[in-house]
Design a protein around this motif. Structure first.
Motif, PDB file in Angstrom:
ATOM      1  N   VAL A  37       0.844  -1.201   0.000  1.00  0.00           N
ATOM      2  CA  VAL A  37       0.000   0.000   0.000  1.00  0.00           C
ATOM      3  C   VAL A  37       0.875   1.245   0.000  1.00  0.00           C
ATOM      4  N   TYR A  38       1.924   1.239   0.836  1.00  0.00           N
ATOM      5  CA  TYR A  38       2.826   2.391   0.893  1.00  0.00           C
ATOM      6  C   TYR A  38       3.485   2.631  -0.459  1.00  0.00           C
ATOM      7  N   ASN A  39       4.004   1.573  -1.087  1.00  0.00           N
ATOM      8  CA  ASN A  39       4.676   1.726  -2.375  1.00  0.00           C
ATOM      9  C   ASN A  39       3.727   2.216  -3.455  1.00  0.00           C
ATOM     10  N   ARG A  40       2.485   1.815  -3.388  1.00  0.00           N
ATOM     11  CA  ARG A  40       1.525   2.225  -4.411  1.00  0.00           C
ATOM     12  C   ARG A  40       1.011   3.644  -4.169  1.00  0.00           C
ATOM     13  N   MET A  41       0.749   4.003  -2.907  1.00  0.00           N
ATOM     14  CA  MET A  41       0.093   5.272  -2.606  1.00  0.00           C
ATOM     15  C   MET A  41       1.041   6.412  -2.244  1.00  0.00           C
ATOM     16  N   CYS A  42       2.285   6.133  -1.907  1.00  0.00           N
ATOM     17  CA  CYS A  42       3.169   7.189  -1.407  1.00  0.00           C
ATOM     18  C   CYS A  42       4.384   7.446  -2.278  1.00  0.00           C
ATOM     19  N   THR A  43       4.495   6.787  -3.401  1.00  0.00           N
ATOM     20  CA  THR A  43       5.642   7.026  -4.274  1.00  0.00           C
ATOM     21  C   THR A  43       5.153   7.315  -5.685  1.00  0.00           C
ATOM     22  N   GLY A  44       5.973   7.986  -6.443  1.00  0.00           N
ATOM     23  CA  GLY A  44       5.658   8.258  -7.843  1.00  0.00           C
ATOM     24  C   GLY A  44       4.580   9.307  -8.016  1.00  0.00           C
ATOM     25  N   THR A  45       3.940   9.286  -9.161  1.00  0.00           N
ATOM     26  CA  THR A  45       2.908  10.270  -9.489  1.00  0.00           C
ATOM     27  C   THR A  45       1.699  10.139  -8.574  1.00  0.00           C
ATOM     28  N   THR A  46       1.315   8.915  -8.266  1.00  0.00           N
ATOM     29  CA  THR A  46       0.176   8.709  -7.364  1.00  0.00           C
ATOM     30  C   THR A  46       0.481   9.280  -5.992  1.00  0.00           C
ATOM     31  N   GLY A  47       1.703   9.119  -5.528  1.00  0.00           N
ATOM     32  CA  GLY A  47       2.102   9.664  -4.233  1.00  0.00           C
ATOM     33  C   GLY A  47       2.007  11.175  -4.194  1.00  0.00           C
ATOM     34  N   ILE A  48       2.411  11.836  -5.273  1.00  0.00           N
ATOM     35  CA  ILE A  48       2.319  13.299  -5.338  1.00  0.00           C
ATOM     36  C   ILE A  48       0.866  13.736  -5.282  1.00  0.00           C
ATOM     37  N   ILE A  49      -0.005  13.037  -6.003  1.00  0.00           N
ATOM     38  CA  ILE A  49      -1.432  13.381  -6.004  1.00  0.00           C
ATOM     39  C   ILE A  49      -2.042  13.164  -4.630  1.00  0.00           C
ATOM     40  N   VAL A  50      -1.705  12.056  -3.967  1.00  0.00           N
ATOM     41  CA  VAL A  50      -2.244  11.761  -2.635  1.00  0.00           C
ATOM     42  C   VAL A  50      -1.772  12.801  -1.631  1.00  0.00           C
ATOM     43  N   LYS A  51      -0.492  13.183  -1.681  1.00  0.00           N
ATOM     44  CA  LYS A  51       0.039  14.177  -0.745  1.00  0.00           C
ATOM     45  C   LYS A  51      -0.578  15.546  -0.977  1.00  0.00           C
ATOM     46  N   ALA A  52      -0.758  15.932  -2.243  1.00  0.00           N
ATOM     47  CA  ALA A  52      -1.375  17.227  -2.550  1.00  0.00           C
ATOM     48  C   ALA A  52      -2.830  17.241  -2.094  1.00  0.00           C
ATOM     49  N   GLY A  53      -3.547  16.149  -2.324  1.00  0.00           N
ATOM     50  CA  GLY A  53      -4.941  16.063  -1.868  1.00  0.00           C
ATOM     51  C   GLY A  53      -5.038  16.108  -0.355  1.00  0.00           C
ATOM     52  N   GLY A  54      -4.136  15.412   0.321  1.00  0.00           N
ATOM     53  CA  GLY A  54      -4.129  15.441   1.789  1.00  0.00           C
ATOM     54  C   GLY A  54      -3.841  16.827   2.335  1.00  0.00           C
ATOM     55  N   ALA A  55      -2.906  17.547   1.706  1.00  0.00           N
ATOM     56  CA  ALA A  55      -2.597  18.911   2.134  1.00  0.00           C
ATOM     57  C   ALA A  55      -3.791  19.832   1.918  1.00  0.00           C
ATOM     58  N   LEU A  56      -4.477  19.675   0.791  1.00  0.00           N
ATOM     59  CA  LEU A  56      -5.661  20.502   0.508  1.00  0.00           C
ATOM     60  C   LEU A  56      -6.773  20.242   1.522  1.00  0.00           C
TER      61      LEU A  56
END
Length: 76
Positions: A37-56
């Motif tokens: 789950v960490y490798n899929r959701m927290c790295t790469g392009t998906t990770g950037i999108i998840v982090k930006a959404g979480g910050a918003l």
């Protein structure tokens, strides 16, 4: 005196220590569920999108809390 990693007379390299039947190349199966789950959701392009959404979402929640707090403090 030649080592195992040097080429022999035919131009091929011998790797006597490597037996492909003993090597587990399936890294995905050997990882825990949390690491997958960490490798899929927290790295790469998906990770950037998840982090930006979480910050918003975090900024919106803080804004709403500040608005509600200011409303109740200053409603006199």
């Amino acid at each position: 005196m030649t080592s195992q990693m040097e080429t022999n007379n035919t131009g091929t390299v011998q790797y006597d220590r490597w037996n492909e039947s003993n090597i587990n190349m399936n890294v995905e199966a050997s990882q825990s569920t949390m690491m997958r789950v960490y490798n899929r959701m927290c790295t790469g392009t998906t990770g950037i999108i998840v982090k930006a959404g979480g910050a918003l979402v975090t900024m919106v929640v803080i804004y709403i809390m500040g608005y509600a707090t200011g409303y109740y403090v200053h409603r006199c």
